[in-house]
Design an enzyme around this catalytic site. Structure first.
Site, PDB file in Angstrom:
ATOM      1  N   HIS A 128       1.010  -1.303   0.166  1.00 22.75           N
ATOM      2  CA  HIS A 128      -0.084  -0.008   0.014  1.00 22.75           C
ATOM      3  C   HIS A 128       0.616   1.320   0.064  1.00 22.75           C
ATOM      4  CE1 HIS A 128       0.456   0.011   4.479  1.00 22.75           C
ATOM      5  NE2 HIS A 128       0.408   1.193   4.242  1.00 22.75           N
ATOM      6  N   ASP A 176      -0.249  -7.649   1.994  1.00 30.31           N
ATOM      7  CA  ASP A 176       0.376  -6.445   1.941  1.00 30.31           C
ATOM      8  C   ASP A 176       1.975  -6.482   2.048  1.00 30.31           C
ATOM      9  OD1 ASP A 176       0.705  -3.652   1.921  1.00 30.31           O
ATOM     10  OD2 ASP A 176      -0.299  -3.129   3.771  1.00 30.31           O
ATOM     11  N   GLY A 271       2.496   6.897   8.496  1.00 30.58           N
ATOM     12  CA  GLY A 271       3.930   7.263   8.084  1.00 30.58           C
ATOM     13  C   GLY A 271       4.898   6.088   8.527  1.00 30.58           C
ATOM     14  N   SER A 273       3.885   3.032   7.914  1.00 29.91           N
ATOM     15  CA  SER A 273       3.572   1.936   7.076  1.00 29.91           C
ATOM     16  C   SER A 273       4.973   1.239   6.218  1.00 29.91           C
ATOM     17  CB  SER A 273       2.533   2.388   6.200  1.00 29.91           C
ATOM     18  OG  SER A 273       1.409   2.610   6.651  1.00 29.91           O
ATOM     19  N   GLY A 274       4.936   0.187   6.385  1.00 33.79           N
ATOM     20  CA  GLY A 274       6.098  -0.436   5.395  1.00 33.79           C
ATOM     21  C   GLY A 274       7.203  -0.752   6.407  1.00 33.79           C
TER      22      GLY A 274
END
Length: 370
Positions: A128, A176, A271, A273-274
């Site tokens: 995402h 994801d 922020g 994320s990942g």
């Protein structure tokens, strides 16, 4: 200078010849008229100066007076604690303590997602963050500590290839996970090195301590304040049965892992994320999760939801065929308390079968065929 002038006029109008105040008993009507005019002119000049000049002290006092109710509300309202430099309940990470953490920047030149270095030319992140799989304008910063200060240990790379999981669903957030290929290999240092990944046979029980890192918000809609240093926060793993009860039976899949406090207060946020969720075992840090989604940030009974890395060992190795990342089996000890969790609609926990060796399984298989 005008303050001194008007003050002298004020004294002449409000002091008698013996030096005593006559402010409360101005008996002369002309003096009273002069005094009123003086007040009007003085106040007009003060208002004009306040509106047109950049007098710091004057503006500061006015701002404090205007914001006093807000300040008092923030101090005395337990639901609105004063801001601090935290990623929702964490603290600034010591420089070099998470050397696999990377920062993704887009064409705007600002941080938007995190990721983790898994070998010298591949980064693991969330789909995402890069749904278009277009690497143009994407820059990866490694060895970075601050988004606004100096970073003497930093290097950067562009991205030449993005491989998103083919079964990713933006509706369910399932699968994801994404791989980014750097434009050239990086040299490992004390501030830049890869993280180990949880192997497919890992067992991670509820309550296992884990750390999440990133430059994300310190609360829902509240950005990380300057100088925007890398943040860290420790959160316990929440079992999938409990997480299903929190989010809904069909929301949490086996490809996800959850982490957070039941009371809230510590979590990843927008922020982050990942970025990686990691745990330490036998002196090695192992990444078991990728920051994916959640209901708000750090809310009670809504832990953060992460992509479960161990589910993707085969897929990752099929994409990275040389210099493959290191997969380590994480093994929890004791009993998984999540097996005792129940809620309406949640199926009973699976019956566990004692592990058997390959030879024993083959022998039993032959017996069944006879």
């Amino acid at each position: 200078m005008f303050q001194e002038f008007f003050f002298s006029v004020f004294q002449s109008l409000t002091r008698s010849s013996n030096g005593k105040s006559k402010f409360l008993c101005v008996r002369s009507f002309p003096s009273f008229i002069i005094f009123c005019c003086f007040c009007f002119v003085y106040c007009s000049i003060i208002i004009y100066r306040t509106q047109t000049e950049t007098n710091y002290e004057m503006r500061l006092v006015l701002q404090l007076l205007l914001s006093r109710s807000t300040l008092l509300g923030s101090v005395h309202n337990p639901k609105s604690p004063p801001l601090n430099t935290r990623i929702v309940g964490g603290q600034v990470a010591p420089e070099g303590s998470w050397p696999w953490q990377v920062s993704l920047h887009g064409s705007a030149g600002t941080h938007f997602c995190g990721g983790s270095l898994i070998n010298n030319e591949w980064v693991l992140t969330a789909v995402h963050c890069v749904p278009s799989a277009n690497p143009n304008g994407l820059v990866v910063y490694l060895g970075r500590q601050s988004q606004q200060g100096s970073n003497p240990n930093e290097v950067s790379r562009t991205v030449t290839q993005i491989i998103n999981h083919p079964n990713y669903s933006a509706v369910t957030n399932n699968n994801d996970i994404s791989l980014l290929k750097l434009s050239s290999p990086v040299t490992f240092t004390n501030f830049i090195m890869p993280v180990c990944l949880a192997a497919s046979d890992s067992t991670i029980y509820a309550g296992t301590g884990a750390w999440v890192t990133g430059w994300g918000n310190i609360g829902s809609g509240v950005p990380l304040p300057s100088p925007q240093n890398l943040m860290e926060v420790e959160v316990p793993i929440v079992g999938n049965r409990q997480c299903k009860c929190d989010y809904g039976i069909n929301t949490i899949t086996n490809n996800m892992i959850c982490a957070g406090l039941r009371t809230g207060g510590k979590d990843s946020c927008q922020g982050d994320s990942g970025g990686p969720l990691t745990s330490k075992q036998a002196g090695r840090w192992i990444q078991e999760g990728i920051v994916s989604f959640g209901n708000g940030c750090a809310l009670p009974n809504f832990p953060g939801v992460y992509t479960r890395v161990q589910q993707y060992q085969t897929w990752i190795n099929s994409q990275i065929t040389s210099n493959q990342p290191g997969f380590i089996t994480f093994t929890s000890t004791g009993t998984d308390s999540d097996l005792n969790v129940t809620c309406p609609g949640l199926p009973p926990p699976p019956t566990t079968v004692p592990p058997t060796t390959t030879a024993k399984r083959e022998y039993l298989s032959r017996l069944r065929r006879k």
